[in-house]
Design an enzyme around this catalytic site. Sequence first.
Site, short mmCIF file in Angstrom:
data_model
loop_
_atom_site.label_atom_id
_atom_site.label_comp_id
_atom_site.label_asym_id
_atom_site.label_seq_id
_atom_site.Cartn_x
_atom_site.Cartn_y
_atom_site.Cartn_z
N ASP A 33 35.25 -20.61 -3.34
CA ASP A 33 35.13 -22.07 -3.31
C ASP A 33 34.39 -22.53 -2.06
OD1 ASP A 33 35.45 -24.62 -4.26
OD2 ASP A 33 37.54 -24.83 -3.63
N GLY A 36 29.57 -26.27 -2.74
CA GLY A 36 29.07 -27.64 -2.70
C GLY A 36 29.08 -28.19 -1.27
N HIS A 50 25.22 -22.80 -4.48
CA HIS A 50 25.60 -21.79 -5.48
C HIS A 50 24.75 -20.53 -5.32
CE1 HIS A 50 28.42 -24.49 -7.24
NE2 HIS A 50 27.53 -25.31 -7.76
N SER A 78 35.12 -22.10 -14.00
CA SER A 78 36.39 -22.37 -14.69
C SER A 78 36.15 -23.16 -15.97
CB SER A 78 37.32 -23.15 -13.76
OG SER A 78 36.89 -24.50 -13.65
N THR A 79 37.18 -23.18 -16.82
CA THR A 79 37.08 -23.99 -18.04
C THR A 79 36.90 -25.47 -17.69
OG1 THR A 79 39.52 -23.95 -18.10
CG2 THR A 79 38.39 -22.45 -19.58
N GLU A 80 37.36 -25.86 -16.51
CA GLU A 80 37.22 -27.27 -16.09
C GLU A 80 35.85 -27.55 -15.46
OE1 GLU A 80 40.96 -26.32 -17.06
OE2 GLU A 80 40.17 -25.43 -15.26
N TRP A 82 33.01 -27.20 -16.66
CA TRP A 82 32.06 -27.82 -17.61
C TRP A 82 31.99 -29.32 -17.41
CZ3 TRP A 82 28.93 -24.58 -19.96
CH2 TRP A 82 29.36 -23.31 -20.34
N LEU A 144 34.14 0.94 -8.11
CA LEU A 144 34.78 -0.36 -7.89
C LEU A 144 34.72 -1.13 -9.20
CD1 LEU A 144 35.73 -2.61 -5.67
CD2 LEU A 144 33.44 -3.49 -6.02
#
Length: 249
Positions: A33, A36, A50, A78-80, A82, A144
Amino acid sequence: MKLLSRIRTLARVKALPEGNLPEVAQVVAIIMDGNGRWARRRGLPVAAGHRAGTKALRRTVEAAIDVGIQHIVVYAFSTENWSRPQDEVDALMDIFGETIERELPDLAEQGVRVRFIGRRDRAPESLRARMESMEDRTALNSRLGLWIAFDYGGRAELVEATRRIAESGLEPSEIDENVLAAHLYAPELPDPDLLIRTSGELRVSNFLLWQLAYAELVFVDTLWPDFGEEALKKALSEYATRRRRFGGR
Ligand code: IPE
Ligand code: IPE
Ligand code: MG
């Protein structure tokens, strides 16, 4: 100052009781994270953050190999996510595709096995093809394990697992923790020993809700694009001071 804090860490490790003392974490999950904020602080577009994040991933994978970690699981989308502005989502899809293309030969060469967890049906077709080719071309590697969570949500994973169990016709009395774990996206992914979240946010944001049950949590202020060998080693030495109890004495 630095030396003093290292001595303190060592003293803490020595002072810990015998037994259950973790060595190097074998399975490390990372919530990558802060891309941004990294870009904003430099007056750059978010996509630049990114892109810089993909370089940090490369450095971290190399450091993970060096220190002998077995698996790393990284939260890429994440699914969020989008729900972000369409131009950011589009840029991210391009960056994921480019990164696979750029890194694949090298990762394969270094013995990294790459697998994706999450939904596949919403990714652009070209990205989906690249994901599959990355998995295929590294399938025989074992140095790995790199697990990339893309279009991943812990709740969505549990809902899908539940749906598949319902379809399997098992009796309710036959459903236990092993059955549920066997219906997750990647049953062969071991539970993380350590979760690292960068950028100073103190939450899990729907990542690996089932698998993190007993993970040690380490939150660092470093923004993801600035993460690398040094920050990874620091998180690992924090982990080494922890005593895991798993509910016992
Ligand atoms: C993490 O960085 C990358 C993704 C979620 C795809 P962010 O983009 O969330 O960075 P911040 O939190 O806005 O700084
Ligand atoms: C979590 O970060 C998702 C990834 C790192 C891919 P977010 O930036 O999306 O999470 P919130 O919104 O701060 O909880
Ligand atoms: Mg964020």
